[in-house]
Each structure stands twice: as C-alpha cells, then as structure tokens.
Design an enzyme around this catalytic site. Structure first.
Site, short mmCIF file in Angstrom:
data_model
loop_
_atom_site.label_atom_id
_atom_site.label_comp_id
_atom_site.label_asym_id
_atom_site.label_seq_id
_atom_site.Cartn_x
_atom_site.Cartn_y
_atom_site.Cartn_z
N ASP A 1 88.30 -3.84 31.14
CA ASP A 1 87.56 -4.48 30.04
C ASP A 1 86.45 -3.59 29.48
O ASP A 1 85.80 -3.96 28.50
CB ASP A 1 86.89 -5.77 30.53
N LYS B 1 81.91 -11.04 26.38
CA LYS B 1 83.15 -11.36 25.66
C LYS B 1 83.73 -12.68 26.13
O LYS B 1 83.47 -13.14 27.25
CB LYS B 1 84.19 -10.25 25.82
#
Ligand code: C5P
Length: 303
Positions: free
Chosen positions: A137, A10
């Site tokens: 995350d 990401k």
C-alpha cells in the site's frame, strides 16, 4: 533544518482479492481513495537513526527498525551509500492497525522527507519503486487521490474522481493484523474457485462522475467476511451506521476500521453522532476524499 511531510489515510472502495499466489501474496484489484486524515512525518539530522511518535495510538507504534518510516530512510540511504542519520518524528492521527494504511503513510512520508532533507534527488519513479519494496500500500500513500492498484496492489493507475465524497470512519477497540485477515480469507476460500480480481466498471464510472449513490451501489471488499469472522462485533457497527442513513457501510481494507459513505456533510455528522452513541467504537471521525498524496509542508520544497 527539518522537513515535514503530510500523508493521507486511505479507504478501499473496491478490494477484489484473488487466490493466494506462490509467494504468499494475493493478486488484487484494489481501488484506493485517499481521505483527509493525516499523519505528519518530520525528519531532522541526528547522530543516528531514531524514531519517535506522538498521538492517541502512539503507544502501539514500534520505534525500532521494523517501523516502515525507519525502513524507508534505511532503503534510501543504502541506495545512495549514505548514513541514515536522521530523527524521524511521526505525529500520528491515522489509526494504528486499522486498515487505513497508517504504517504505509509513514513509510511514504519518511521517504519523501528524507529525499528532500538529504537532497538525494530520487525521481518519482525511484521513490515509487522503493515504496513498492516497503509494502503493497506504500506507493498509493505517496500518490494519493484515487488509483487502481493491481498485482499486490503496488502497480498503480491514477484514476479521476468527479467530486468529493463524504465519509465517516469508526475506529474499533482493538486492531486486526493484515496477514491474519488474508489467512482467514484463504481459510474461508478453501474448496471454492476464486476468480481473478477485476476492477468494477460501475465503480470506476461512479468515481469519475462523483456520484455517491452510484458509488454506494458498487463498493465491495472481499476481505470483509474474513474481518467479520475474526471480529464479529464489527457487524453491529456496520448496522449502526446503516441505520443512521449511511449510503454504504463497509470494512476498510483488512479492517477493523469501518467506513460509511454519506450523501453530504450534514448526513456525515448525523452518522458520526449515531456511531458515537452506539458505544461500539473507540473513536469516530469524518473525512472527505479524494485527498492529495504525500506533500512536503515544511522544508525546501514548500518554500
Ligand atoms: O505488502 P504488505 O507488507 O503491506 O503486506 C502485509 C501482508 O498482507 C503480507 O505479508 C501478506 O500476508 C498480506 N498481503 C497479501 N496480498 C497482498 C497484500 C498483502 O496476502 N496483495
């Protein structure tokens, strides 16, 4: 029989950070975009829990029970009262300690892979709850695409992206520890009023439109000053990418990977060449986003 899951890296197109909370974490407005750099996690029945890893950064990956992939297998096995007897193999392409959620990707990947291998049948909601326990995350690594994370970053709202964005990533010579970057954020914030983090309306509109110029004008990372303070040379890498035509240049998450938004694939290649020539970075990669979240690529669910 084994099961393989592919999980994306990401980049944070917005990382708004609030003041430190009593639990030590920071409230965030964290806009995640999954990009097409992937780790592959393969699980195979074994006599005991074991982790192996291959890839350019493999030597830096812990193979004990601190590895998020091992912790994911243990968490699911414990909830089901079964033995976590599985060999987890990680084919690692996401940089380690790079601010691209590589460890989180392995946690989400191992969880989905074990759930498939063991036929545990945990629902999406249960998998997301386990992901949130593993790290801030990790839920996003399962979900992929584009999402806003609030709270620690683990409470996700899926967002729409109206197009594909072209990125270049420059991996640095050394890593940065996420807790150390947050500590530096706190140090730099001393004596200042830190506003509550909010997602930028302009940024969400730019994502929805798929407009790279509008996205470039609205990206932001509140951890960037802290990452630059701990790793000043990153400023040269950011300048090199800007000089080669990047629409935006920013530190990815807590860094030290730097991310460059390009107008199109040709521009991305030009920026990548310039970054390589600058001699400031270890590796340079191009990738597009949004990319899908954790996906079973080999095993029962893929047949
Ligand atoms: O959640 P995770 O284990 O990935 O977080 C790693 C570290 O990053 C935490 O221990 C904390 O120091 C910092 N962090 C934070 N606020 C967040 C997420 C992470 O301070 N929202």
């Amino acid at each position: 029989m084994s099961v393989t899951v592919r999980v994306p890296a990401k980049v944070n197109v917005q990382l708004a950070v609030g003041a430190a909370r009593p639990d030590g974490f920071h409230d965030l407005a964290n806009v995640f975009l999954a990009v097409g750099l992937y780790d592959e996690v393969t699980v195979t029945p074994a006599d005991e829990l074991r982790v192996t890893c291959e890839g350019p950064d493999a030597a830096q990956v812990p193979l004990d029970r601190t590895n998020l992939a091992a912790r994911a297998a243990l968490a699911l096995a414990e909830r089901r009262g079964i033995e976590p007897n599985v060999h987890i193999h990680i084919a690692k392409d996401i940089p380690v300690a790079g601010g691209m959620a590589g460890g989180s990707a392995d946690g989400a990947g191992a969880l989905l892979a074990c759930n498939t291998l063991w036929g545990t049948g945990a629902s999406r909601a249960e998998l997301l709850a386990i992901c949130a326990e593993l790290g801030s995350d990790v839920p996003f690594s399962l979900v992929g695409g584009v999402a806003l994370g609030i709270g620690r970053g683990e409470q996700l709202t899926v967002l729409e992206a109206g197009g594909t964005f072209h990125w270049v990533f420059a991996m640095a010579e050394r890593g940065l520890s996420t807790p150390a970057v947050f500590r530096e954020f706190d140090r730099l914030a001393q004596g200042r009023d830190i506003p509550a983090p909010v997602a930028s309306a302009e940024l969400l509109a730019a994502l929805a439109k798929g407009d790279p110029d509008a996205l470039a004008a609205s990206v932001s990372n509140d951890l960037q000053p802290a990452a630059l303070s701990l790793f000043p040379e990153l400023a040269d890498t950011l300048d090199a990418g800007r000089g080669a035509g990047a629409l935006a240049a920013l530190v990815s998450g807590s860094g030290p990977t730097t991310a460059f938004l390009a107008r199109d694939p040709e521009s991305a290649l030009k920026i990548a060449d310039a970054l390589r020539a600058s001699g400031h970075c270890r590796t340079v990669r191009t990738a597009t986003g949004p990319a899908p979240g954790a996906t079973v690529t080999q095993g029962p669910a893929s047949r």
